[in-house]
Design a protein around this motif. Sequence first.
Motif, mmCIF file in Angstrom:
data_model
loop_
_atom_site.group_PDB
_atom_site.id
_atom_site.type_symbol
_atom_site.label_atom_id
_atom_site.label_comp_id
_atom_site.label_asym_id
_atom_site.label_seq_id
_atom_site.Cartn_x
_atom_site.Cartn_y
_atom_site.Cartn_z
ATOM 1 N N TYR A 1 30.673 9.989 -7.672
ATOM 2 C CA TYR A 1 29.183 10.551 -8.558
ATOM 3 C C TYR A 1 28.800 10.195 -9.465
ATOM 4 N N ASP A 2 28.337 9.674 -10.546
ATOM 5 C CA ASP A 2 27.694 10.173 -11.748
ATOM 6 C C ASP A 2 26.675 10.973 -12.252
ATOM 7 N N ILE A 3 26.760 11.559 -13.276
ATOM 8 C CA ILE A 3 25.739 12.373 -13.714
ATOM 9 C C ILE A 3 24.286 10.839 -13.642
ATOM 10 N N ALA A 4 22.862 11.843 -13.006
ATOM 11 C CA ALA A 4 21.832 10.742 -13.327
ATOM 12 C C ALA A 4 21.083 11.883 -14.413
ATOM 13 N N PRO A 5 21.249 11.786 -15.487
ATOM 14 C CA PRO A 5 19.688 13.037 -16.241
ATOM 15 C C PRO A 5 18.414 12.361 -16.311
ATOM 16 N N ARG A 6 17.558 13.694 -16.194
ATOM 17 C CA ARG A 6 16.714 13.050 -16.350
ATOM 18 C C ARG A 6 15.555 14.026 -16.999
ATOM 19 N N TYR A 7 14.249 13.463 -17.390
ATOM 20 C CA TYR A 7 13.308 14.070 -18.842
ATOM 21 C C TYR A 7 12.124 14.728 -17.919
ATOM 22 N N ASP A 8 12.033 15.438 -18.222
ATOM 23 C CA ASP A 8 10.305 16.381 -18.319
ATOM 24 C C ASP A 8 8.804 15.768 -19.447
ATOM 25 N N ASN B 1 28.591 6.438 -7.540
ATOM 26 C CA ASN B 1 29.200 5.036 -8.530
ATOM 27 C C ASN B 1 29.429 4.095 -7.560
ATOM 28 N N GLU B 2 28.767 2.892 -7.551
ATOM 29 C CA GLU B 2 29.403 1.821 -6.759
ATOM 30 C C GLU B 2 31.125 2.007 -6.940
ATOM 31 N N GLU B 3 31.163 1.545 -7.559
ATOM 32 C CA GLU B 3 32.778 0.961 -7.532
ATOM 33 C C GLU B 3 33.584 2.391 -7.559
ATOM 34 N N GLN B 4 33.433 3.287 -7.446
ATOM 35 C CA GLN B 4 33.864 4.150 -6.721
ATOM 36 C C GLN B 4 33.888 4.850 -5.231
ATOM 37 N N ALA B 5 32.295 4.464 -4.823
ATOM 38 C CA ALA B 5 32.504 4.738 -3.801
ATOM 39 C C ALA B 5 33.197 3.545 -2.640
ATOM 40 N N VAL B 6 33.625 2.567 -3.206
ATOM 41 C CA VAL B 6 34.537 1.829 -2.958
ATOM 42 C C VAL B 6 35.391 2.134 -2.138
ATOM 43 N N ILE B 7 36.176 3.012 -3.622
ATOM 44 C CA ILE B 7 37.483 3.309 -3.412
ATOM 45 C C ILE B 7 37.647 4.485 -2.337
ATOM 46 N N VAL B 8 36.221 5.078 -2.383
ATOM 47 C CA VAL B 8 36.725 6.136 -1.047
ATOM 48 C C VAL B 8 36.186 5.734 0.233
ATOM 49 N N ARG B 9 35.250 4.836 0.253
ATOM 50 C CA ARG B 9 35.683 4.399 1.844
ATOM 51 C C ARG B 9 36.393 3.692 2.488
#
Length: 223
Positions: free
Chosen positions: A40-47, A60-68
Amino acid sequence: IGLKGTMSALYLQDLSKRVHRGQKERALNGESTGGKSYGYDIAPRYDAKGNRISGERKINEEQAVIVRRIFTEYVKGKSAKKIASELNAEGIPAQGGRTWAASTINGNRRRGTGILNNELYIGRQIWGKQSFFKDPDTGRENGRLNDESKWVRADVPHLRIIDDGLWEAVKSYQRELDAKESYGEKRRPERLLSFLLKCGCCGGGFSMISTTPFSWYSGGRVM
C-alpha cells in the motif's frame, strides 16, 4: 516541584486517552491509524481550504503482485524461508527497502502479524489487537495481546489484494502445519552419532550395551 510533576502526569494521561480516542475513530472509518503495510501507498487528500487530510491509502500494484505471489507459493508448499531467499536473490526489496526474512512472511499468527496474517489484504482492517508498555528497567516496549472484544474492525473493500479462496487456503495450510509434531517433540538422538554408525561387514546398526570399550551390539552379535 511535586505539584508540577502531578499536573504533568495528569496531562500525559489525558493526552494518551485523547490520542487513543482519535485513533479509534479513524479505525472505525477505515482510515490508517499509523504505519503502512507492504502493498500500500499513502494517498493524501485535501479539503476545500487546501489542508491535507491524512489516513487515506491506495494499493501499490507492483507490491500487490508480490503479495499474491507469496500467498500462492506458500499454499503450494514452499517455505517462508525459501520464498524470502528467492525474493532477495531477485533484488525485490521488502517494506522500507529492507531485505526479506522468513519472519517478515510468517509473522505471528495469533497476533496477526506478518504478510500471511494481515487481514488488510482481504479488505478487513483490525485495530487495537495489542497494547504496548515500556519496561522501566530495559526501556524496551513490550506488546501485549488485548482481549478480542476490544478489537476495532472495519471493512475496507477498496484495499483488498487477496481473494477469499486463496486466503482460506493459506489458513487451512497453516492449521495443518500447527497440527504436525514440532521439532522439540520429535525423538532426538541421545548422542552425536546415535543411529548413524553402521557395521562395515553387515550394514547393521550399532547400539552400545556396556561402558566397556569395543562392547557394541551389531547385526546380532557382540563386538
